[in-house]
Write an enzyme that holds these catalytic residues in place. Structure first.
Site, PDB file in Angstrom:
ATOM      1  N   GLN A 292       0.853  -1.189   0.000  1.00  0.00           N
ATOM      2  CA  GLN A 292       0.000   0.000   0.000  1.00  0.00           C
ATOM      3  C   GLN A 292       0.893   1.244   0.000  1.00  0.00           C
ATOM      4  O   GLN A 292       1.592   1.496   0.986  1.00  0.00           O
ATOM      5  CB  GLN A 292      -0.863  -0.020   1.257  1.00  0.00           C
ATOM      6  CG  GLN A 292      -1.843   1.114   1.373  1.00  0.00           C
ATOM      7  CD  GLN A 292      -2.442   1.162   2.778  1.00  0.00           C
ATOM      8  OE1 GLN A 292      -1.720   1.121   3.764  1.00  0.00           O
ATOM      9  NE2 GLN A 292      -3.743   1.227   2.871  1.00  0.00           N
ATOM     10  N   GLY A 293       0.893   1.986  -1.094  1.00  0.00           N
ATOM     11  CA  GLY A 293       1.756   3.164  -1.221  1.00  0.00           C
ATOM     12  C   GLY A 293       0.965   4.445  -1.021  1.00  0.00           C
ATOM     13  O   GLY A 293       0.670   5.165  -1.981  1.00  0.00           O
TER      14      GLY A 293
ATOM     15  N   SER B 270       1.305   6.678   2.334  1.00  0.00           N
ATOM     16  CA  SER B 270       1.979   7.704   3.151  1.00  0.00           C
ATOM     17  C   SER B 270       3.209   8.281   2.457  1.00  0.00           C
ATOM     18  O   SER B 270       3.919   7.583   1.730  1.00  0.00           O
ATOM     19  CB  SER B 270       2.430   7.100   4.481  1.00  0.00           C
ATOM     20  OG  SER B 270       1.347   6.523   5.143  1.00  0.00           O
TER      21      SER B 270
ATOM     22  N   GLU C 130      -9.353  -1.806   5.751  1.00  0.00           N
ATOM     23  CA  GLU C 130      -8.165  -2.034   6.583  1.00  0.00           C
ATOM     24  C   GLU C 130      -8.493  -1.921   8.071  1.00  0.00           C
ATOM     25  O   GLU C 130      -8.008  -2.680   8.893  1.00  0.00           O
ATOM     26  CB  GLU C 130      -7.064  -1.021   6.208  1.00  0.00           C
ATOM     27  CG  GLU C 130      -5.793  -1.188   7.031  1.00  0.00           C
ATOM     28  CD  GLU C 130      -4.677  -0.218   6.641  1.00  0.00           C
ATOM     29  OE1 GLU C 130      -4.871   0.565   5.684  1.00  0.00           O
ATOM     30  OE2 GLU C 130      -3.628  -0.250   7.295  1.00  0.00           O
TER      31      GLU C 130
HETATM   32  C1  LIG Z   1       2.969  -0.498  11.650  1.00  0.00           C
HETATM   33  C2  LIG Z   1       2.736   0.523  10.567  1.00  0.00           C
HETATM   34  C3  LIG Z   1       2.488   0.105   9.268  1.00  0.00           C
HETATM   35  C4  LIG Z   1       2.289   1.046   8.257  1.00  0.00           C
HETATM   36  N1  LIG Z   1       2.112   0.596   6.983  1.00  0.00           N
HETATM   37  C5  LIG Z   1       1.939   1.491   5.986  1.00  0.00           C
HETATM   38  C6  LIG Z   1       1.829   1.038   4.633  1.00  0.00           C
HETATM   39  O1  LIG Z   1       1.931  -0.162   4.337  1.00  0.00           O
HETATM   40  N2  LIG Z   1       1.620   1.958   3.668  1.00  0.00           N
HETATM   41  C7  LIG Z   1       1.518   3.289   3.944  1.00  0.00           C
HETATM   42  O2  LIG Z   1       1.292   4.058   3.009  1.00  0.00           O
HETATM   43  N3  LIG Z   1       1.668   3.756   5.212  1.00  0.00           N
HETATM   44  C8  LIG Z   1       1.879   2.890   6.235  1.00  0.00           C
HETATM   45  N4  LIG Z   1       2.049   3.337   7.526  1.00  0.00           N
HETATM   46  C9  LIG Z   1       2.071   4.783   7.776  1.00  0.00           C
HETATM   47  C10 LIG Z   1       0.850   5.301   8.526  1.00  0.00           C
HETATM   48  O3  LIG Z   1      -0.295   5.278   7.719  1.00  0.00           O
HETATM   49  C11 LIG Z   1       1.195   6.725   9.001  1.00  0.00           C
HETATM   50  O4  LIG Z   1       2.281   6.603   9.902  1.00  0.00           O
HETATM   51  C12 LIG Z   1       0.019   7.384   9.694  1.00  0.00           C
HETATM   52  O5  LIG Z   1      -0.986   7.717   8.780  1.00  0.00           O
HETATM   53  C13 LIG Z   1       0.461   8.658  10.449  1.00  0.00           C
HETATM   54  O6  LIG Z   1       1.182   9.517   9.636  1.00  0.00           O
HETATM   55  P1  LIG Z   1       2.595  10.119  10.102  1.00  0.00           P
HETATM   56  O7  LIG Z   1       3.459   8.992  10.547  1.00  0.00           O
HETATM   57  O8  LIG Z   1       3.085  10.999   9.019  1.00  0.00           O
HETATM   58  O9  LIG Z   1       2.287  10.969  11.413  1.00  0.00           O
HETATM   59  P2  LIG Z   1       1.710  12.461  11.465  1.00  0.00           P
HETATM   60  O10 LIG Z   1       0.557  12.578  10.531  1.00  0.00           O
HETATM   61  O11 LIG Z   1       2.841  13.404  11.270  1.00  0.00           O
HETATM   62  O12 LIG Z   1       1.170  12.544  12.936  1.00  0.00           O
HETATM   63  C14 LIG Z   1       2.037  12.815  14.060  1.00  0.00           C
HETATM   64  C15 LIG Z   1       1.174  12.893  15.305  1.00  0.00           C
HETATM   65  O13 LIG Z   1       0.248  13.990  15.202  1.00  0.00           O
HETATM   66  C16 LIG Z   1      -1.091  13.541  15.368  1.00  0.00           C
HETATM   67  N5  LIG Z   1      -1.983  14.286  14.460  1.00  0.00           N
HETATM   68  C17 LIG Z   1      -1.743  14.598  13.164  1.00  0.00           C
HETATM   69  N6  LIG Z   1      -2.789  15.267  12.636  1.00  0.00           N
HETATM   70  C18 LIG Z   1      -3.717  15.368  13.624  1.00  0.00           C
HETATM   71  C19 LIG Z   1      -5.024  15.949  13.700  1.00  0.00           C
HETATM   72  N7  LIG Z   1      -5.600  16.547  12.644  1.00  0.00           N
HETATM   73  N8  LIG Z   1      -5.705  15.854  14.876  1.00  0.00           N
HETATM   74  C20 LIG Z   1      -5.143  15.237  15.958  1.00  0.00           C
HETATM   75  N9  LIG Z   1      -3.899  14.686  15.939  1.00  0.00           N
HETATM   76  C21 LIG Z   1      -3.198  14.738  14.793  1.00  0.00           C
HETATM   77  C22 LIG Z   1      -1.059  12.062  14.982  1.00  0.00           C
HETATM   78  O14 LIG Z   1      -2.107  11.341  15.610  1.00  0.00           O
HETATM   79  C23 LIG Z   1       0.317  11.635  15.496  1.00  0.00           C
HETATM   80  O15 LIG Z   1       0.254  11.346  16.874  1.00  0.00           O
HETATM   81  C24 LIG Z   1       2.284   2.429   8.554  1.00  0.00           C
HETATM   82  C25 LIG Z   1       2.534   2.848   9.867  1.00  0.00           C
HETATM   83  C26 LIG Z   1       2.776   1.907  10.861  1.00  0.00           C
HETATM   84  C27 LIG Z   1       3.074   2.376  12.251  1.00  0.00           C
END
Ligand SMILES: Cc1cc2nc3c(=O)[nH]c(=O)nc-3n(C[C@H](O)[C@H](O)[C@H](O)COP(=O)(O)OP(=O)(O)OC[C@H]3O[C@@H](n4cnc5c(N)ncnc54)[C@H](O)[C@@H]3O)c2cc1C
Length: 425
Positions: free
Chosen positions: A157-158, A160, A275
Site C-alpha cells: 500500500q503506497g 503515506s 483495513e
Molecule cells: C505499523 C505501521 C504500518 C504502516 N504501513 C503502511 C503502509 O503499508 N503503507 C503506507 O502508506 N503507510 C503505512 N504506515 C504509515 C501510517 O499510515 C502513518 O504513519 C500514519 O498515517 C500517520 O502519519 P505520520 O506517521 O506521518 O504521522 P503524522 O501525521 O505526522 O502525525 C504525528 C502525530 O500527530 C497527530 N496528528 C496529526 N494530525 C492530527 C489531527 N488533525 N488531529 C489530531 N492529531 C493529529 C497524529 O495522531 C500523530 O500522533 C504504517 C505505519 C505503521 C506504524
C-alpha cells in the site's frame, strides 16, 4: 464467534431497518451458529489442524529474522491459497467461496485459535483486493484477483509520504500523462513489505490545480518497473519491515487506474475502511489469549510474599481489561450484524480501530506492569516469557495506534461524523 440478532442501533443514532425481525423479537439475542456455519467452522478447523505446520505458527515465526519469517509465512499463505482458503468471502466467480461475513468471522477466529501467523499479503487479501472487487473494471478484476486469492502475488500500500501521513490528501507524488502511460515521480514512506511486493496500490496527484482531495488518482503499479527504488528502514530491533519507495520517471499503463482519474480519494477511503474494519474480528481471540496468559502468570507469581492475583489493583486491572475485550467482541458482533444486512464497512471502522488499539495497549501495559523486568528479557534468557510473546506483544502494541490512520484521527472522525461535533480549527 456467535451472532447477535435483531437488537441493533448503529452508531450515529441511525436506526437500522428491522428487516425480517418482528417487533416481538426485536430485542432477542441468538447466540448460535447455523448448521452451515457450524459445518464451515468444522471443515476449516480440520483443514488447519491437518496443514498448519508448527514452524509456521505465530509463536515460531515471531522468533525468526524478518526474511526467514517472511519465507515461512509465504509458504503457509500459498498452501492456504492452493487449498482454496484465501479470500473466502469473495464471490465464487473470482475464486472465493462466497462465504458469508459470519463465516469470514469464523475463519479469522479459527486462524487465531490455531496460532496461525499473520499473512504476508494481508494488504492484498484484506483491503486492496476487496477494493478491486468493489470498484475495479472487469479486466482489472480478472487480472489481479486470482493471483491474490491463490497466494501467488503480494501487494503493497503506497499511501503515506514524508509530508503526508495523517494529512494524506497533502500527498505530492505526481503522475503526468505521456501518450498511453502515466509517468510517476515522488517518494512514499512506511511501505510495509514493499521490498517483497509484486504490485503497489499507489496514490498520486494527477491534477495539480484541483482542491487537494480532488486531484488524486489510485494507480496500480508493477513494483518491478524501472525507476522504482525500495530502501528499507531499519527498526530499533534490527529488522526492516518498512520501506521508503522512490519513483523516478516510472511508466505505468494509462488504464492502471482503480476507479476514475482524479477520484482516487474516494477509492482510498474504501481501502482504509476495509483495513480498519473487519480485521479486528480476528484480534479479539488473540487479545483474549494474551489476557489469559497474564492472569495465569498472576495466579502463580508472588511479589513481597503475596500472589499477584490477590493484589487489589491488579485484580481491578484484570477485570477492566477483561471487560474491554468482551465489549470489543460485542461491538464487533454488532457491526457484523450491520454488514450482514448488506451495509459496507464505513465510519464505524474508526471506532473498531480505536477500541482495538486502546484495548491492546491496556493489556500490554498490564503485562509490563506485572512482569516488570522479565518483560524486557530477550531470547535465551531464563526469564523469557511464553517464547517472547509478551515482549513482542508489548512492542507491537506501541505502534498499533498508527497504521490505517492514527487513533487521534479516528477520534476526530468519531467526533465529527458520529457525534456531529464541529471540526477543529
Ligand atoms: C505499523 C505501521 C504500518 C504502516 N504501513 C503502511 C503502509 O503499508 N503503507 C503506507 O502508506 N503507510 C503505512 N504506515 C504509515 C501510517 O499510515 C502513518 O504513519 C500514519 O498515517 C500517520 O502519519 P505520520 O506517521 O506521518 O504521522 P503524522 O501525521 O505526522 O502525525 C504525528 C502525530 O500527530 C497527530 N496528528 C496529526 N494530525 C492530527 C489531527 N488533525 N488531529 C489530531 N492529531 C493529529 C497524529 O495522531 C500523530 O500522533 C504504517 C505505519 C505503521 C506504524
Amino acid at each position: 464467534m456467535r451472532r447477535v440478532h435483531c437488537k441493533y442501533v448503529p452508531w450515529g443514532g441511525r436506526r437500522a431497518r428491522r428487516g425480517s425481525c418482528s417487533a416481538a423479537r426485536w430485542s432477542s439475542v441468538d447466540l448460535s451458529l447455523s448448521d452451515s456455519e457450524a459445518r464451515f467452522e468444522r471443515e476449516f478447523s480440520e483443514w488447519v489442524r491437518a496443514n498448519l505446520r508448527d514452524e509456521w505458527t505465530a509463536r515460531r515465526t515471531r522468533l525468526l529474522p524478518a526474511d526467514e519469517s517472511w519465507a515461512a509465512r509465504r509458504e503457509w499463505e500459498r498452501l492456504l491459497g492452493s487449498g482454496g482458503w484465501l479470500g473466502v468471502s469473495w464471490p465464487v466467480e473470482y475464486g472465493g467461496r462466497g462465504a458469508t461475513l459470519m463465516e469470514l468471522a469464523i475463519y479469522y477466529e479459527v486462524l487465531a485459535k490455531a496460532d496461525a501467523p499473520s499473512l504476508p499479503n494481508s494488504a492484498g487479501q484484506q483491503y486492496i483486493g476487496p477494493t478491486i472487487l468493489e470498484v475495479g473494471t472487469a479486466e482489472q478484476q480478472s487480472r489481479y484477483l486470482a493471483p491474490i486469492i491463490q497466494g501467488e502475488e503480494v501487494w503493497y500500500q503506497g499511501f503515506s509520504e514524508p509530508n503526508a501521513g495523517s494529512d494524506l490528501a497533502g500527498l505530492q507524488t505526481r503522475a503526468t500523462l505521456d501518450g498511453d502511460e502515466w509517468v510517476l515521480n515522488g517518494q512514499k514512506i512506511w511501505g510495509n513489505s514493499a521490498q517483497y511486493a509484486d504490485w503497489g496500490a499507489v496514490l498520486v496527484r494527477t491534477d495539480q490545480e484541483a482542491p487537494k482531495h480532488r486531484g488524486i488518482s489510485y494507480l496500480i503499479v508493477d513494483m518491478r518497473s524501472p525507476g522504482i527504488t525500495v530502501r528499507e528502514i531499519k527498526q530499533i530491533n534490527g529488522e526492516a519491515e518498512f520501506n521508503e519507495v522512490f519513483f523516478d520517471d516510472v511508466r505505468v499503463p494509462r488504464d492502471n487506474v482503480l476507479g476514475n482519474v482524479n477520484e482516487g480519494w474516494q477509492v482510498a477511503m474504501r481501502t482504509l475502511a476495509w483495513e480498519r474494519g473487519l480485521f479486528t474480528l480476528s484480534v479479539v481471540v488473540r487479545l483474549e489469549r494474551q489476557w489469559r496468559q497474564i492472569r495465569g502468570y498472576a495466579q502463580v507469581t508472588r511479589r513481597a510474599g503475596k500472589l499477584l492475583i490477590d493484589v487489589p489493583h491488579i485484580r481491578e486491572r484484570l477485570a477492566s481489561t477483561y471487560a474491554d475485550v468482551q465489549l470489543m467482541r460485542l461491538a464487533n458482533l454488532r457491526y457484523l450484524t450491520w454488514y450482514l444486512r448488506g451495509n459496507l464497512p464505513a465510519e464505524e471502522t474508526s471506532y473498531m480501530k480505536f477500541y482495538w488499539s486502546e484495548t491492546a495497549q491496556n493489556i500490554a501495559d498490564l503485562a509490563a506492569d506485572i512482569a516488570g523486568p522479565e518483560l524486557a528479557a530477550m531470547t535465551e534468557s531464563p526469564a523469557w516469557l511464553d517464547d517472547g510473546e509478551w515482549t513482542s506483544d508489548w512492542l507491537a502494541s506501541r505502534v498499533i495506534t498508527v497504521p490505517g490512520g492514527t487513533v487521534d484521527i479516528q477520534r476526530n472522525i468519531i467526533a465529527e461524523r458520529a457525534f456531529g461535533l464541529p471540526r477543529g480549527t
